[in-house]
Write a protein that holds these residues in place. Structure first.
Motif, mmCIF file in Angstrom:
data_model
loop_
_atom_site.group_PDB
_atom_site.id
_atom_site.type_symbol
_atom_site.label_atom_id
_atom_site.label_comp_id
_atom_site.label_asym_id
_atom_site.label_seq_id
_atom_site.Cartn_x
_atom_site.Cartn_y
_atom_site.Cartn_z
ATOM 1 N N ALA A 271 1.437 -4.609 -7.615
ATOM 2 C CA ALA A 271 2.292 -4.445 -6.439
ATOM 3 C C ALA A 271 1.535 -3.765 -5.307
ATOM 4 O O ALA A 271 1.666 -4.131 -4.142
ATOM 5 C CB ALA A 271 3.535 -3.643 -6.799
ATOM 6 N N ALA A 272 0.709 -2.775 -5.638
ATOM 7 C CA ALA A 272 -0.051 -2.056 -4.615
ATOM 8 C C ALA A 272 -1.177 -2.905 -4.036
ATOM 9 O O ALA A 272 -1.686 -2.603 -2.965
ATOM 10 C CB ALA A 272 -0.617 -0.765 -5.193
ATOM 11 N N ALA A 273 -1.548 -3.983 -4.711
ATOM 12 C CA ALA A 273 -2.633 -4.843 -4.230
ATOM 13 C C ALA A 273 -2.123 -5.990 -3.362
ATOM 14 O O ALA A 273 -2.909 -6.817 -2.923
ATOM 15 C CB ALA A 273 -3.407 -5.400 -5.420
ATOM 16 N N ARG A 274 -0.829 -6.045 -3.106
ATOM 17 C CA ARG A 274 -0.284 -7.117 -2.264
ATOM 18 C C ARG A 274 -0.894 -7.053 -0.878
ATOM 19 O O ARG A 274 -1.202 -5.986 -0.371
ATOM 20 C CB ARG A 274 1.238 -7.000 -2.170
ATOM 21 C CG ARG A 274 1.919 -7.263 -3.485
ATOM 22 C CD ARG A 274 3.409 -7.129 -3.338
ATOM 23 N NE ARG A 274 4.040 -7.198 -4.646
ATOM 24 C CZ ARG A 274 5.217 -6.669 -4.920
ATOM 25 N NH1 ARG A 274 5.909 -6.057 -3.988
ATOM 26 N NH2 ARG A 274 5.717 -6.764 -6.120
ATOM 27 N N LYS A 275 -1.010 -8.208 -0.244
ATOM 28 C CA LYS A 275 -1.745 -8.320 1.011
ATOM 29 C C LYS A 275 -0.878 -8.377 2.258
ATOM 30 O O LYS A 275 -1.354 -8.781 3.304
ATOM 31 C CB LYS A 275 -2.641 -9.574 0.976
ATOM 32 C CG LYS A 275 -3.681 -9.537 -0.114
ATOM 33 C CD LYS A 275 -4.699 -8.459 0.138
ATOM 34 C CE LYS A 275 -5.771 -8.511 -0.932
ATOM 35 N NZ LYS A 275 -6.653 -7.377 -0.886
ATOM 36 N N GLY A 276 0.374 -7.984 2.178
ATOM 37 C CA GLY A 276 1.211 -7.996 3.366
ATOM 38 C C GLY A 276 0.660 -7.046 4.419
ATOM 39 O O GLY A 276 0.195 -5.953 4.100
ATOM 40 N N SER A 277 0.697 -7.443 5.689
ATOM 41 C CA SER A 277 0.123 -6.607 6.740
ATOM 42 C C SER A 277 1.046 -5.426 7.039
ATOM 43 O O SER A 277 2.250 -5.462 6.774
ATOM 44 C CB SER A 277 -0.110 -7.426 8.002
ATOM 45 O OG SER A 277 1.114 -7.688 8.656
ATOM 46 N N LEU B 37 5.240 -7.653 0.496
ATOM 47 C CA LEU B 37 4.835 -6.381 1.079
ATOM 48 C C LEU B 37 4.327 -5.391 0.040
ATOM 49 O O LEU B 37 4.804 -5.338 -1.091
ATOM 50 C CB LEU B 37 5.995 -5.763 1.855
ATOM 51 C CG LEU B 37 6.491 -6.578 3.038
ATOM 52 C CD1 LEU B 37 7.648 -5.864 3.700
ATOM 53 C CD2 LEU B 37 5.386 -6.849 4.034
ATOM 54 N N ASN B 38 3.380 -4.582 0.473
ATOM 55 C CA ASN B 38 2.795 -3.534 -0.356
ATOM 56 C C ASN B 38 3.746 -2.335 -0.355
ATOM 57 O O ASN B 38 4.102 -1.829 0.710
ATOM 58 C CB ASN B 38 1.432 -3.150 0.244
ATOM 59 C CG ASN B 38 0.676 -2.151 -0.582
ATOM 60 O OD1 ASN B 38 1.251 -1.332 -1.265
ATOM 61 N ND2 ASN B 38 -0.634 -2.233 -0.501
ATOM 62 N N PRO B 39 4.173 -1.854 -1.530
ATOM 63 C CA PRO B 39 5.129 -0.745 -1.579
ATOM 64 C C PRO B 39 4.591 0.545 -0.954
ATOM 65 O O PRO B 39 5.355 1.332 -0.403
ATOM 66 C CB PRO B 39 5.420 -0.552 -3.058
ATOM 67 C CG PRO B 39 4.619 -1.531 -3.798
ATOM 68 C CD PRO B 39 3.874 -2.374 -2.854
ATOM 69 N N VAL B 40 3.289 0.763 -1.012
ATOM 70 C CA VAL B 40 2.703 1.945 -0.381
ATOM 71 C C VAL B 40 2.888 1.856 1.136
ATOM 72 O O VAL B 40 3.250 2.832 1.783
ATOM 73 C CB VAL B 40 1.213 2.086 -0.758
ATOM 74 C CG1 VAL B 40 0.568 3.244 -0.022
ATOM 75 C CG2 VAL B 40 1.053 2.248 -2.259
#
Length: 77
Positions: free
Chosen positions: A9-15, A43-46
């Motif tokens: 989830a943290a590696a997702r590439k949403g801007s 989207l990245n949760p961070v």
């Protein structure tokens, strides 16, 4: 939840701009369910947490300036 799921989830590439836009819409409470589902998948949760903190800080700052302006103008007395 497993560590692999969190890392994925943290590696997702949403801007970050997409994240800020999604958080802004969530502040207003209007979001189509299809857009919400797309955000959850992309989207990245961070980024969402950081954008939420930034959005809340901007909202509180705007309210403080609004109150200072109203009180300073003499309308509230």
């Amino acid at each position: 939840m497993s560590d692999d799921g969190l890392q994925g989830a943290a590696a997702r590439k949403g801007s970050f701009l997409q994240t800020m836009r999604a958080v802004a819409w969530s502040f207003f409470g209007v979001r189509r369910s299809a857009d919400y589902a797309q955000d959850v998948a992309k989207l990245n949760p961070v980024h969402v947490i950081i954008a939420g903190i930034i959005g809340a800080a901007l909202f509180v700052t705007a309210l403080v300036f609004l109150v200072k302006w109203v009180v300073g103008s003499g309308v509230a007395t």
